[in-house]
Design a protein around this motif. Structure first.
Motif, PDB file in Angstrom:
ATOM      1  N   ARG A  24       0.838  -1.196   0.000  1.00  0.00           N
ATOM      2  CA  ARG A  24       0.000   0.000   0.000  1.00  0.00           C
ATOM      3  C   ARG A  24       0.878   1.253   0.000  1.00  0.00           C
ATOM      4  O   ARG A  24       1.995   1.244   0.513  1.00  0.00           O
ATOM      5  N   GLU A 194      -7.736  -2.124   0.784  1.00  0.00           N
ATOM      6  CA  GLU A 194      -7.613  -1.637  -0.592  1.00  0.00           C
ATOM      7  C   GLU A 194      -6.792  -0.351  -0.566  1.00  0.00           C
ATOM      8  O   GLU A 194      -6.610   0.258   0.489  1.00  0.00           O
ATOM      9  N   ASP A 196      -5.819   3.405  -0.447  1.00  0.00           N
ATOM     10  CA  ASP A 196      -6.545   4.474   0.223  1.00  0.00           C
ATOM     11  C   ASP A 196      -7.324   5.338  -0.763  1.00  0.00           C
ATOM     12  O   ASP A 196      -8.465   5.737  -0.494  1.00  0.00           O
ATOM     13  N   GLU A 198      -8.643   4.426  -3.482  1.00  0.00           N
ATOM     14  CA  GLU A 198      -9.829   3.697  -3.925  1.00  0.00           C
ATOM     15  C   GLU A 198     -10.896   3.726  -2.839  1.00  0.00           C
ATOM     16  O   GLU A 198     -12.083   3.913  -3.121  1.00  0.00           O
ATOM     17  N   GLY A 201     -12.643   6.972  -2.837  1.00  0.00           N
ATOM     18  CA  GLY A 201     -13.426   7.278  -4.021  1.00  0.00           C
ATOM     19  C   GLY A 201     -12.732   8.162  -5.032  1.00  0.00           C
ATOM     20  O   GLY A 201     -13.372   8.717  -5.936  1.00  0.00           O
ATOM     21  N   TRP A 202     -11.398   8.310  -4.916  1.00  0.00           N
ATOM     22  CA  TRP A 202     -10.664   9.146  -5.868  1.00  0.00           C
ATOM     23  C   TRP A 202     -10.532   8.456  -7.230  1.00  0.00           C
ATOM     24  O   TRP A 202     -10.674   9.074  -8.272  1.00  0.00           O
ATOM     25  N   GLU A 203     -10.217   7.154  -7.214  1.00  0.00           N
ATOM     26  CA  GLU A 203     -10.063   6.385  -8.443  1.00  0.00           C
ATOM     27  C   GLU A 203     -10.223   4.906  -8.115  1.00  0.00           C
ATOM     28  O   GLU A 203     -10.107   4.507  -6.964  1.00  0.00           O
ATOM     29  N   ARG A 204     -10.489   4.096  -9.149  1.00  0.00           N
ATOM     30  CA  ARG A 204     -10.611   2.653  -8.970  1.00  0.00           C
ATOM     31  C   ARG A 204      -9.582   1.949  -9.840  1.00  0.00           C
ATOM     32  O   ARG A 204      -9.130   2.487 -10.851  1.00  0.00           O
ATOM     33  N   ARG A 205      -9.208   0.742  -9.439  1.00  0.00           N
ATOM     34  CA  ARG A 205      -8.262  -0.028 -10.234  1.00  0.00           C
ATOM     35  C   ARG A 205      -8.900  -0.426 -11.560  1.00  0.00           C
ATOM     36  O   ARG A 205     -10.029  -0.923 -11.606  1.00  0.00           O
TER      37      ARG A 205
END
Length: 242
Positions: A24, A194, A196, A198, A201-205
């Motif tokens: 992480r 997961e 941080d 993600e 809610g900043w970005e997703r994989r």
């Protein structure tokens, strides 16, 4: 030759992949506990065993414990972060303002990984057409250290929101040397299930299947990619002992 002759044992492989999946970018949760010198030595040695084009080994490591130096770097980060925030508007700006983006003062050790692009080690092998390979090699050293740190239970956070010229001045880095990564290292209370960003809610994989090209760039085939990836098992969450 038996194809498994050089393969790690199942337990060893599990450890490698666990470090990869549970690594992480840590900005919070740092504990005040010092990192023992033997652990720090192993992390630096892992970094030093990264691959480098032509065996140039262009990296250097500035270990920073001094609180005044860290405070100076934090002030550089704070100014740069406030300037960077101006590109965001409305909800995205509001979310940016809630993010914890550095643990410079909380982490007991800061580490600046540098790259000497002019090093004569390696005698220029492999660098004649792609000059950036010195920086690329240094990033491999960062990744080596990061994975070794996860295996040691040490959190690492990469602070990229820094003015490079100000950072050079603060750390006495020559103009010809590139500060590639400024890292915060320390034991943590939590690594998170997961990333941080993600969770916040900043970005997703991105789905891997959409990033695989066959034989040439742009030749994507999601069905073919899904078929290739069918062998992957769902990843275990951090803390799941099953």
């Amino acid at each position: 030759m038996d194809e498994s002759e050089h393969r790690f044992s199942q337990e060893e492989r599990r450890g490698v992949y666990r470090a990869i999946y549970e690594r992480r970018d840590v900005r919070s949760f740092f504990k005040p506990d010092e990192i023992p010198d033997d652990v720090l030595a192993r992390l630096l040695d892992a970094a030093h065993h990264a691959p480098s084009v032509g065996l140039m080994q262009p990296w250097g490591f500035i270990v920073i414990r001094d609180r005044k130096v860290r405070q100076t770097v934090y002030e550089i980060f704070d100014r740069t972060s406030r300037a960077a925030a101006r590109i965001y508007m409305d909800d995205r700006r509001a979310l940016y303002d809630t993010l914890k983006l550095a643990g410079i003062c909380e982490a007991p050790i800061n580490l600046c990984v540098t790259c000497d692009e002019g090093t004569v080690r390696g005698h220029g092998l492999g660098r004649q057409t792609i000059r950036e390979t010195a920086v690329y090699s240094t990033v491999c050293a960062v990744q080596n250290l990061w994975l070794a740190a996860r295996a040691e239970g040490v959190g690492v956070g990469w602070v990229s929101i820094l003015d490079v010229d100000e950072l050079r001045a603060a750390l006495g880095i020559p103009e010809v040397v590139v500060p590639v990564a400024y890292l915060c290292l320390g034991y943590v209370t939590d690594f998170g299930t997961e990333p941080d960003l993600e969770i916040k809610g900043w970005e997703r994989r991105a789905p891997l299947a959409g990033l695989i090209h066959f034989d040439r760039y742009g030749a994507t085939d999601e069905a073919r990619a899904v078929e290739l990836l069918r062998y992957l098992k769902p990843k275990r969450k951090v803390g799941n002992k099953s």
